[in-house]
Write a protein that holds these residues in place. Sequence first.
Motif, short mmCIF file in Angstrom:
data_model
loop_
_atom_site.label_atom_id
_atom_site.label_comp_id
_atom_site.label_asym_id
_atom_site.label_seq_id
_atom_site.Cartn_x
_atom_site.Cartn_y
_atom_site.Cartn_z
N GLY A 131 0.81 -1.21 0.00
CA GLY A 131 0.00 0.00 0.00
C GLY A 131 0.85 1.26 0.00
N VAL A 132 1.86 1.30 0.86
CA VAL A 132 2.76 2.46 0.93
C VAL A 132 3.50 2.63 -0.40
CG1 VAL A 132 4.88 3.35 1.99
CG2 VAL A 132 3.07 2.40 3.42
N PHE A 133 3.97 1.51 -0.95
CA PHE A 133 4.69 1.55 -2.22
C PHE A 133 3.81 2.17 -3.32
CE2 PHE A 133 5.55 -0.55 -6.31
CZ PHE A 133 6.87 -0.20 -6.50
N LEU A 134 2.55 1.70 -3.41
CA LEU A 134 1.65 2.20 -4.45
C LEU A 134 1.28 3.66 -4.20
CD1 LEU A 134 -0.57 -0.96 -4.91
CD2 LEU A 134 0.87 0.09 -6.66
N ALA A 135 1.06 4.03 -2.93
CA ALA A 135 0.73 5.41 -2.60
C ALA A 135 1.89 6.32 -2.99
CB ALA A 135 0.41 5.54 -1.11
N TYR A 136 3.09 5.87 -2.71
CA TYR A 136 4.30 6.65 -3.02
C TYR A 136 4.42 6.90 -4.52
CZ TYR A 136 9.31 7.59 -3.59
OH TYR A 136 10.51 8.14 -3.93
N ILE A 137 4.28 5.85 -5.34
CA ILE A 137 4.45 6.10 -6.78
C ILE A 137 3.25 6.85 -7.35
CG2 ILE A 137 6.18 4.36 -7.40
CD1 ILE A 137 4.17 2.49 -8.24
N THR A 138 2.09 6.73 -6.71
CA THR A 138 0.92 7.49 -7.19
C THR A 138 1.15 8.99 -6.97
OG1 THR A 138 -0.56 5.63 -6.79
CG2 THR A 138 -1.57 7.81 -6.92
N VAL A 139 1.63 9.35 -5.77
CA VAL A 139 1.94 10.75 -5.49
C VAL A 139 3.01 11.25 -6.47
CG1 VAL A 139 2.98 12.31 -3.79
CG2 VAL A 139 1.26 10.66 -3.07
N HIS A 140 4.02 10.42 -6.68
CA HIS A 140 5.09 10.78 -7.59
C HIS A 140 4.55 11.02 -9.00
CE1 HIS A 140 8.63 10.14 -10.19
NE2 HIS A 140 9.28 10.72 -9.20
N ASN A 141 3.66 10.15 -9.47
CA ASN A 141 3.09 10.29 -10.80
C ASN A 141 2.22 11.54 -10.90
OD1 ASN A 141 4.22 8.10 -12.17
ND2 ASN A 141 2.74 6.68 -11.31
N PHE A 142 1.52 11.87 -9.80
CA PHE A 142 0.68 13.07 -9.81
C PHE A 142 1.56 14.32 -9.95
CE2 PHE A 142 -2.07 16.34 -7.95
CZ PHE A 142 -3.19 16.14 -8.74
N MET A 143 2.67 14.34 -9.21
CA MET A 143 3.59 15.49 -9.32
C MET A 143 4.19 15.57 -10.73
SD MET A 143 5.40 15.74 -5.56
CE MET A 143 6.51 14.42 -5.81
N GLU A 144 4.49 14.40 -11.28
CA GLU A 144 5.03 14.33 -12.65
C GLU A 144 4.03 14.94 -13.63
OE1 GLU A 144 8.25 11.93 -14.76
OE2 GLU A 144 8.03 13.07 -12.94
N LEU A 145 2.77 14.62 -13.45
CA LEU A 145 1.70 15.13 -14.33
C LEU A 145 1.64 16.65 -14.25
CD1 LEU A 145 -0.72 14.06 -16.11
CD2 LEU A 145 -2.11 14.37 -14.08
N GLN A 146 1.70 17.19 -13.01
CA GLN A 146 1.62 18.64 -12.82
C GLN A 146 2.83 19.33 -13.41
OE1 GLN A 146 -0.25 19.99 -9.29
NE2 GLN A 146 -1.82 19.00 -10.49
N GLN A 147 4.01 18.80 -13.14
CA GLN A 147 5.23 19.41 -13.67
C GLN A 147 5.23 19.34 -15.19
OE1 GLN A 147 8.30 17.20 -11.77
NE2 GLN A 147 8.08 18.29 -9.82
N GLY A 148 4.82 18.17 -15.72
CA GLY A 148 4.80 17.99 -17.16
C GLY A 148 3.93 19.03 -17.83
N SER A 149 2.73 19.25 -17.25
CA SER A 149 1.82 20.18 -17.94
C SER A 149 2.29 21.62 -17.82
CB SER A 149 0.39 20.02 -17.42
OG SER A 149 0.37 19.44 -16.14
N SER A 150 2.98 21.97 -16.71
CA SER A 150 3.45 23.36 -16.62
C SER A 150 4.67 23.57 -17.51
CB SER A 150 3.77 23.72 -15.17
OG SER A 150 4.81 22.91 -14.69
N ARG A 151 5.48 22.50 -17.70
CA ARG A 151 6.68 22.62 -18.50
C ARG A 151 6.36 22.79 -19.98
NH1 ARG A 151 9.69 17.67 -18.14
NH2 ARG A 151 9.35 17.67 -15.92
N TRP A 152 5.26 22.14 -20.40
CA TRP A 152 4.95 22.17 -21.84
C TRP A 152 4.25 23.49 -22.18
CZ3 TRP A 152 6.50 18.94 -25.62
CH2 TRP A 152 7.20 17.80 -25.18
#
Length: 236
Positions: free
Chosen positions: A215-236
Amino acid sequence: MLFQVEETGYEIRFQVFGVPVMVHPYFWLMAVILFGNDVVRYFDGGNPLVNLLVCLGVVFGSILVHELGHVAMMAWYRMPARVVLYGMGGYATPVGGGSAFRRGMWDQILIAFAGPLAQFVLLGLILLLGYGREFPLNPVISWEAVFYVATVCNLVWPVFNLLPILPLDGGRICQGFTRIFQGHYQGDITALWISIITGGVLAVLFFQAGSFFTGVFLAYITVHNFMELQQGSSRW
Ligand SMILES: [Zn+2]
């Protein structure tokens, strides 16, 4: 801390088929968290410490085979690679310029699939050797425990890794397809959303099932992916 890859001075390094391998100390901790309780408590026969150490060796060998599957497919595309085993499992990464995942989409899909495939082949061999067999009680080692860990590790690990969650293999495969259908930019956004939804739902389900580590592992990569999504959209 479990997820760190920084070197601690306690790494084990060696080469297999000319491929450099580094084993981070937290890899062993992860293996103990995943299998230690089962191995020490639920099997008759054998010395608990011997059982635990041999089963750690089985986990090590199984994950190494997985990563060497990726490396073999990279070698097919003439990309030399190295392997790191660490607190989140393992990864194979190309050495000397060029990321595996900047190449063609089908290369990415095949390289990602080769890891789980190698483990499924290994699982087939293990089942051929041990399925349906009676393991006589042995005072030194419980072969039943070894067979259990070998089977579970080579079934659950590749299946889990095929979930469509970045940066797992299934996430890479999914991203390869979304890039084919939607192009690089939109494809990455779709792959991240699929990762976030799948990872978020599964994190909750694993917590409910009492599987805290997963559960912790999945929560961790989910948060990471969410941040990736936000950074990606602001970068483009
Ligand atoms: Zn993999």
